[in-house]
Scaffold this active site. Structure first.
Site, PDB file in Angstrom:
ATOM      1  N   ASP A 285       0.867  -1.171   0.000  1.00 27.91           N
ATOM      2  CA  ASP A 285       0.000   0.000   0.000  1.00 27.91           C
ATOM      3  C   ASP A 285       0.910   1.228   0.000  1.00 27.91           C
ATOM      4  OD1 ASP A 285      -2.259   1.597   0.035  1.00 27.91           O
ATOM      5  OD2 ASP A 285      -3.266   0.396   1.554  1.00 27.91           O
ATOM      6  N   TRP A 286       0.310   2.391  -0.182  1.00 28.70           N
ATOM      7  CA  TRP A 286       1.064   3.634  -0.398  1.00 28.70           C
ATOM      8  C   TRP A 286       2.131   3.823   0.704  1.00 28.70           C
ATOM      9  CZ3 TRP A 286       0.197   7.592  -4.172  1.00 28.70           C
ATOM     10  CH2 TRP A 286       0.920   8.778  -3.960  1.00 28.70           C
TER      11      TRP A 286
END
Length: 741
Positions: A285-286
């Site tokens: 994820d980011w």
């Protein structure tokens, strides 16, 4: 150097029989290995680097120049936040200037539509309609792929049992069985039968794993649970997505039992790539890789890169730690070369399967983009899915449906004429179409009615300046349609709430309108289960509309006026108050259960509230009434390897056609570990004309009765099982007992 194109096109590949497909798969492996052998270590690491392209496609800047240079030298394998056929084509052309001319993958968070906005995923889940949910994902994929995208970071398949968590909006609710069915449908909708079609995109099962159990319902927070609960409740939707062929997985921000999911070898190496033999790749994820440093799990970003790659996290989303530190880690022997090669091989394989080596621009056609985004069938699909998602919670004295003529209807509330708030979060396209508001939908479908309107307050309802005008309009009407709820930015990522009641002074608005003595039909918009006890107690009718999307106003009007008989059922429990959270229908029995609500002394109970929810999982009313009768079980005893048939008669006892979602629940009466009081194990969505009867059948086999025991072994234990059929988890109409030998 120019790579030779694939001999067989991707379009033809999709139509080949299984044997031929296997041969093509092997040829892809040969091509991947041949390309991998030509790559330098730096070029391999470049494939593991995903870059956000907002600056790359923006105005001139130092950062833009730096990013473009990285793409051209082959240091970027994928981009997100680049959309549109023109921009993706430009970035792809730049990547093809690199030495090996490896094409980019373009990804984006296409969560519930691209241009055409469908209901938020939790709303779609309320339809319990797998075909409609698949169609929604298919339309989103068609629009996104026409805009040059190859990949969406959806579906989110996290089980969510805490409505304070903002991202409950993105999932399918609280139930493992329903969540697994919906995971399959969404993957199939996004990807189609096989990767490579230019009207589909790669899907992502996220967030791996247990993100929905964040402590206190606070986004990004830690998760602490037994492995038995992890295996039984939270992993099955991911397994379903993997079995459906989902192209990628995304790991989660949370730590699980002390280890950040991004650095969890248990999740990524042992379970996903080991036990499940998953062939796709894992994207972080980011910036979740470098966030292992503030977690206190990695000493610095270089250490985070080592731990993430070795744990099985293949691609670094916008963290820039692989590109900065991985080469040195490999040279120092901290990361085995085979781990890097495995990650690169998985990513390259998807690029081959998508046909990007055959034609890097096959998804970036501006003419096709223009045609597809203007397709009116997409709006029709959005309206159909939206009305199937609506849940009729209450309908006293059959206030609904409303007459289309001869009545004075006062449409009141801060969300009655709001466009943006009907879309919900994660709206991605800059060219999305107009949203039909509730007011527009009502006026459009009831030309013979006198429709007045008063906003009463702005969205959020911070003050009561417009209440007097709203009450005056209500007093002159025959019926009030009140549109209240959350604003679009109160649900979703980073939108956790400690108070999930109606924001601002909306409850006060309802009370003042109710005091007029006129019937009040409340339409609630939200991305989560809310608490609204005054409305639940006093409103004449309640329609839960979620955030219904582009055609939301038309869909709600379809139901309000009876053009569509509501059939939605809640995919999540609605609590009475915050103190009950987390709450689920699938609770386990205690040694001191509440048998009689009037006698709770020394029982597992609250002294200030019933244990029961305001609205139970599976609840949802109709404009007709359904009868359940004639339960049959073809065998009372089931042996291993056999199956039994449970059937019953479902009858439409009303005067209008309607659709019932009949639900099958099972309880293991005695087991080696305490089992839930009921678990959903099947459902049937049945449409019946007035007076029509139909026999509905469920198949019960040992797998239906199985669970993960204390040693994490899957299987069914001999003994008695209670089989229950009903209209909701708290509305069981028929039951019987089955013995498993």
């Amino acid at each position: 150097m120019t790579l030779k194109p694939m001999v067989v096109s991707v379009a033809l590949l999709c139509a080949l029989p299984a044997l031929a497909r296997d041969q093509i798969d092997k040829s892809v492996d040969v091509k991947v290995d041949a390309l991998l052998a030509k790559m330098t270590l730096q070029e391999k690491i470049g494939q593991l680097h995903q870059l956000s392209g907002r600056e790359a496609t923006g105005p001139e800047s130092a950062k833009r120049a730096s990013q473009l240079a990285e793409i051209e030298t082959g240091n970027v394998g994928s981009m997100l936040n680049v959309k549109g056929a023109q921009d993706t084509r430009a970035m792809q052309a730049l990547a093809l200037k690199s030495r090996l001319k490896i094409p980019l993958l373009f990804g984006l968070d296409v969560i519930h539509g691209y241009k055409t906005v469908f209901p938020v995923p939790l709303g779609e889940a309320a339809s319990w309609d797998l075909e409609a949910i698949e169609r929604s994902a298919q339309v989103a994929a068609r629009e996104a792929s026409a805009a040059g995208l190859h990949w969406t970071f959806a579906p989110m398949v996290d089980i969510g049992r805490d409505p304070r968590w903002g991202r409950v909006m993105e999932g399918a609710g609280e139930d493992t069985y329903l969540g697994a069915q919906i995971a399959r449908a969404r993957v199939k909708g996004f990807q189609g039968a096989r990767l490579g079609s230019t009207d589909r995109i790669m899907a992502t099962a996220k967030h791996f794993a247990a993100y929905g159990a964040a402590i206190a319902g606070r986004d990004y927070n830690a998760v602490d649970m037994s492995l038995q609960q992890l295996y039984e409740v939270y992993l099955p939707p991911f397994k379903a997505a993997a079995d459906a062929g989902v192209a990628t997985f995304m790991n989660s921000f949370n730590s699980l039992n002390g280890v950040p999911a991004t650095g969890s070898a248990l999740l990524q190496r042992d379970i996903l790539k080991g036990a499940w033999k998953y062939p796709g790749f894992v994207v972080s994820d980011w910036a979740s890789i470098k966030e292992m440093v503030p977690h206190g799990y990695a000493a610095d970003e270089a250490d985070a890169a080592v731990k993430a790659l070795n744990a099985g996290s293949d691609m670094d989303m916008e963290g820039e730690v692989y590109i900065a530190h991985l080469a040195q880690a490999v040279k120092a022997g901290k990361v085995p070369q085979k781990n890097v090669d495995d990650a690169v091989r998985r990513i390259l394989r998807k690029k081959f399967e998508m046909g990007l080596f055959d034609d890097p621009y096959r998804f970036s056609d501006p003419k096709r983009e223009q045609v597809v985004l203007a397709d009116p069938q997409h709006r029709a699909a959005a309206r159909d899915v939206a009305r199937k998602s609506l849940v009729l919670l209450k309908n006293e004295r059959n206030v609904l449906p409303l007459a289309k003529s001869g009545r004075r209807i006062a449409v009141i509330g801060p969300l009655a004429d709001s466009k943006r708030d009907l879309e919900g979060g994660w709206v991605v396209s800059d060219v999305r179409g107009d949203v039909v508001t509730l007011l527009q939908g009502i006026r459009g479908q009831a030309p013979g009615a006198q429709v007045s309107y008063a906003a009463a307050c702005a969205p959020g309802c911070a003050n009561a300046d417009g209440f007097a005008a709203a009450v005056d309009a209500a007093a002159k009407a025959d019926v009030i349609v009140l549109a209240v709820g959350e604003t679009w930015d109160m649900s979703g990522e980073a939108k956790s709430r400690t108070d999930i009641g109606l924001p601002g002074r909306q409850t006060e608005l309802f009370q003042r309108l109710k005091a007029t003595g006129k019937p009040v039909v409340a339409v609630l918009f939200a991305g989560r289960p809310m608490i609204f006890n005054e409305i639940a107690d006093q409103a004449d009718a309640i329609l839960y509309a979620w955030f219904p999307g582009s055609e939301g106003g038309n869909a709600v009007a379809d139901v309000l006026f009876g053009d569509y008989n509501p059939s939605g059922k809640l995919p999540a429990t609605f609590p009475r108050n915050l103190g009950q959270i987390p709450i689920t229908y699938a609770q386990t029995m205690t040694g001191r259960p509440v048998v009689d609500e009037k006698n709770i002394v020394y029982r597992s109970a609250y002294i200030d509230s019933p244990n029961t929810p305001r609205y139970a999982f599976g609840h949802g009313k109709s404009y007709t009434e359904f009868g359940y009768s004639g339960l049959r079980l073809d065998k009372a005893t089931l042996r291993q390897g056999e199956s039994a048939t449970l059937s019953f008669e479902l009858e439409n006892k009303g005067k209008v056609a309607g659709t019932e979602i009949a639900q099958l629940y099972v309880r293991d009466m005695v087991a080696s570990i305490v089992r839930p009081v009921k678990e959903l194990k099947g459902f049937a969505k049945v449409q019946l004309q007035p007076g029509e009867r139909r026999r509905v059948t469920f198949t019960i086999d040992p797998d239906t009765l199985s669970f993960f025991n204390g040693q994490l072994k899957w299987g069914a234990e001999p003994g008695a099982f209670k089989l229950m059929v009903g209209s909701a988890s708290d509305d069981i109409r028929l039951d019987t007992t089955l013995q498993l030998q």
